[in-house]
Design an enzyme around this catalytic site. Structure first.
Site, PDB file in Angstrom:
ATOM      1  N   GLN A  31     -32.547 -11.547  22.674  1.00 23.03           N
ATOM      2  CA  GLN A  31     -32.660 -10.110  22.573  1.00 23.03           C
ATOM      3  C   GLN A  31     -33.663  -9.915  24.008  1.00 23.03           C
ATOM      4  O   GLN A  31     -33.990 -10.839  24.667  1.00 23.03           O
ATOM      5  CB  GLN A  31     -33.506  -9.604  21.443  1.00 23.03           C
ATOM      6  CG  GLN A  31     -34.895 -10.261  21.285  1.00 23.03           C
ATOM      7  CD  GLN A  31     -35.896  -9.603  20.131  1.00 23.03           C
ATOM      8  OE1 GLN A  31     -35.205  -8.666  19.634  1.00 23.03           O
ATOM      9  NE2 GLN A  31     -37.055 -10.061  20.065  1.00 23.03           N
ATOM     10  N   ASP A  52     -32.985 -19.813  20.868  1.00 24.76           N
ATOM     11  CA  ASP A  52     -33.928 -19.013  20.486  1.00 24.76           C
ATOM     12  C   ASP A  52     -34.521 -19.488  18.995  1.00 24.76           C
ATOM     13  O   ASP A  52     -33.864 -20.232  18.447  1.00 24.76           O
ATOM     14  CB  ASP A  52     -33.427 -17.568  20.003  1.00 24.76           C
ATOM     15  CG  ASP A  52     -34.423 -16.654  19.948  1.00 24.76           C
ATOM     16  OD1 ASP A  52     -34.484 -15.658  20.899  1.00 24.76           O
ATOM     17  OD2 ASP A  52     -34.995 -16.320  18.894  1.00 24.76           O
ATOM     18  N   ASP A  79     -37.104 -24.679  19.778  1.00 22.09           N
ATOM     19  CA  ASP A  79     -38.558 -24.422  19.866  1.00 22.09           C
ATOM     20  C   ASP A  79     -38.891 -25.053  21.002  1.00 22.09           C
ATOM     21  O   ASP A  79     -38.900 -26.154  21.258  1.00 22.09           O
ATOM     22  CB  ASP A  79     -39.186 -25.001  18.706  1.00 22.09           C
ATOM     23  CG  ASP A  79     -40.574 -24.820  18.820  1.00 22.09           C
ATOM     24  OD1 ASP A  79     -41.313 -24.192  19.554  1.00 22.09           O
ATOM     25  OD2 ASP A  79     -41.528 -25.255  17.647  1.00 22.09           O
ATOM     26  N   VAL A  80     -39.062 -24.166  22.105  1.00 17.88           N
ATOM     27  CA  VAL A  80     -39.490 -24.411  23.451  1.00 17.88           C
ATOM     28  C   VAL A  80     -40.509 -25.522  23.408  1.00 17.88           C
ATOM     29  O   VAL A  80     -40.749 -26.239  24.532  1.00 17.88           O
ATOM     30  CB  VAL A  80     -39.546 -23.581  24.382  1.00 17.88           C
ATOM     31  CG1 VAL A  80     -38.022 -22.751  24.467  1.00 17.88           C
ATOM     32  CG2 VAL A  80     -40.631 -22.593  24.305  1.00 17.88           C
ATOM     33  N   ASN A 106     -37.021 -18.493  29.926  1.00 16.62           N
ATOM     34  CA  ASN A 106     -37.176 -17.124  29.466  1.00 16.62           C
ATOM     35  C   ASN A 106     -38.154 -16.949  28.488  1.00 16.62           C
ATOM     36  O   ASN A 106     -39.147 -15.959  28.623  1.00 16.62           O
ATOM     37  CB  ASN A 106     -36.058 -16.217  29.356  1.00 16.62           C
ATOM     38  CG  ASN A 106     -36.473 -14.931  28.861  1.00 16.62           C
ATOM     39  OD1 ASN A 106     -36.966 -14.023  29.517  1.00 16.62           O
ATOM     40  ND2 ASN A 106     -36.162 -14.701  27.407  1.00 16.62           N
ATOM     41  N   TYR A 170     -52.358 -15.441  29.065  1.00 11.21           N
ATOM     42  CA  TYR A 170     -51.126 -15.272  29.537  1.00 11.21           C
ATOM     43  C   TYR A 170     -51.372 -15.295  31.022  1.00 11.21           C
ATOM     44  O   TYR A 170     -50.358 -15.963  31.853  1.00 11.21           O
ATOM     45  CB  TYR A 170     -50.787 -13.757  29.119  1.00 11.21           C
ATOM     46  CG  TYR A 170     -49.282 -13.425  29.678  1.00 11.21           C
ATOM     47  CD1 TYR A 170     -48.230 -13.914  29.188  1.00 11.21           C
ATOM     48  CD2 TYR A 170     -49.400 -12.332  30.776  1.00 11.21           C
ATOM     49  CE1 TYR A 170     -46.929 -13.418  29.650  1.00 11.21           C
ATOM     50  CE2 TYR A 170     -48.085 -12.008  31.327  1.00 11.21           C
ATOM     51  CZ  TYR A 170     -46.822 -12.446  30.837  1.00 11.21           C
ATOM     52  OH  TYR A 170     -45.788 -12.037  31.113  1.00 11.21           O
ATOM     53  N   LYS A 174     -49.115 -18.036  33.417  1.00  9.89           N
ATOM     54  CA  LYS A 174     -48.181 -17.597  34.279  1.00  9.89           C
ATOM     55  C   LYS A 174     -48.335 -18.122  35.923  1.00  9.89           C
ATOM     56  O   LYS A 174     -47.466 -18.405  36.652  1.00  9.89           O
ATOM     57  CB  LYS A 174     -47.789 -16.013  34.233  1.00  9.89           C
ATOM     58  CG  LYS A 174     -47.250 -15.677  32.973  1.00  9.89           C
ATOM     59  CD  LYS A 174     -45.704 -16.304  33.032  1.00  9.89           C
ATOM     60  CE  LYS A 174     -45.084 -15.731  31.773  1.00  9.89           C
ATOM     61  NZ  LYS A 174     -43.764 -16.285  31.496  1.00  9.89           N
TER      62      LYS A 174
END
Length: 275
Positions: A31, A52, A79-80, A106, A170, A174
């Site tokens: 999504q 996903d 599951d990354v 992503n 976060y 990043k």
């Protein structure tokens, strides 16, 4: 040492954008931004793997993409944060549609919580998804790309600066991904793998809108005057917010031969907001 990146200067424009014969895996692809990216890569002719956490949602997205673009497509649970899950899912996808030539990292999360109140578990989870997940994906991609390929990491404008209160984990994660993009490019160039980052500003997706609403509620509960907070439009120089497809088109550029001379860069897709 030879570096296997061809000179495509004489290739026609259509061929530079054509991904036919390549397989693209998109994490968090069921999504939102991931789905928009998968759609554009499929439109360019790539076979698609939707990876996903929600297997049912990934399979449904894969079916829709296959019907719309008539390309081989599969949905897998991944599951990354778990290297074993990444490997198993990639094995399954490779059997179905081929090993990845393009890997888009992503998947990401951004819970909002003040530094003072944030638990160690929350901090570690953000880094597990946003940073370790990129490492796990890029490593698995590199193992599957003996003839070269492209890794695209979705960074964020938060990888260039501080942002709203409550997003220390976060922002830190990043910044780490932006640095990792540079290092991966250096290490993987001899294998013919280009690594690029794309840094969007806020775009309205299902996940982003839900998390933004939760963050606003938390700030209001903490007594922060929300009228002092900049809107998502306040720094846009194009007169509107970016859309998921705006970002997807930048990712398509990175994944295609149009960007053959580029590796290690992170492209700002931010409507000029970081100027």
């Amino acid at each position: 040492m030879s570096f296997p990146f061809p000179d495509v200067s004489s290739n026609p424009l259509a061929s530079l954008l054509d991904l036919t014969g390549r397989t693209a895996l998109v994490t968090g692809g069921a999504q939102g931004l991931g789905r928009a990216i998968a759609d554009r890569l499929a439109e360019a002719g790539a076979s698609i793997v939707i990876a996903d956490l929600d297997e049912g949602r990934s399979e449904a997205a894969a079916e829709e993409i296959a019907a719309r673009f008539a390309v081989p497509t599969v949905g897998v649970r991944m599951d990354v944060t778990d290297a074993g899950s990444v490997a198993v899912a990639t094995d399954s996808a490779a059997t179905a549609v081929g090993a990845p030539d393009i890997w888009v990292n992503n998947a990401g999360i951004f819970p909002s919580q003040s530094l003072i109140e944030m638990s160690d578990e929350t901090w570690e989870q953000v880094f597990a998804v946003n940073t370790r997940g990129v490492r796990n994906g890029a490593r698995e991609a590199a193992r599957r790309m003996p003839q070269g390929g492209v890794v695209v990491n979705i960074v964020s404008t938060a990888g260039f600066r501080g942002t709203a209160p409550g997003l220390s984990a976060y922002v830190s994660s990043k910044h780490a991904v932006r640095g990792l993009t540079k290092q991966l490019a250096l290490e993987l160039a001899p294998q013919g793998i280009r690594v690029l980052g794309v840094a969007p500003s806020y775009v309205p997706t299902e996940g982003n809108m839900a998390m933004a609403a939760a963050a606003m509620e938390q700030m209001a509960a903490a007594g922060i005057d929300l009228s002092t907070m900049p809107s998502a439009m306040s720094h846009s120089l194009i007169g509107r917010q970016g859309t998921p497809d705006d970002i997807a088109r930048v990712v398509l550029f990175c994944a295609s031969d149009l960007s053959m001379v580029m590796t290690g860069s992170t492209l700002l897709a931010d409507a000029g907001e970081t100027i």
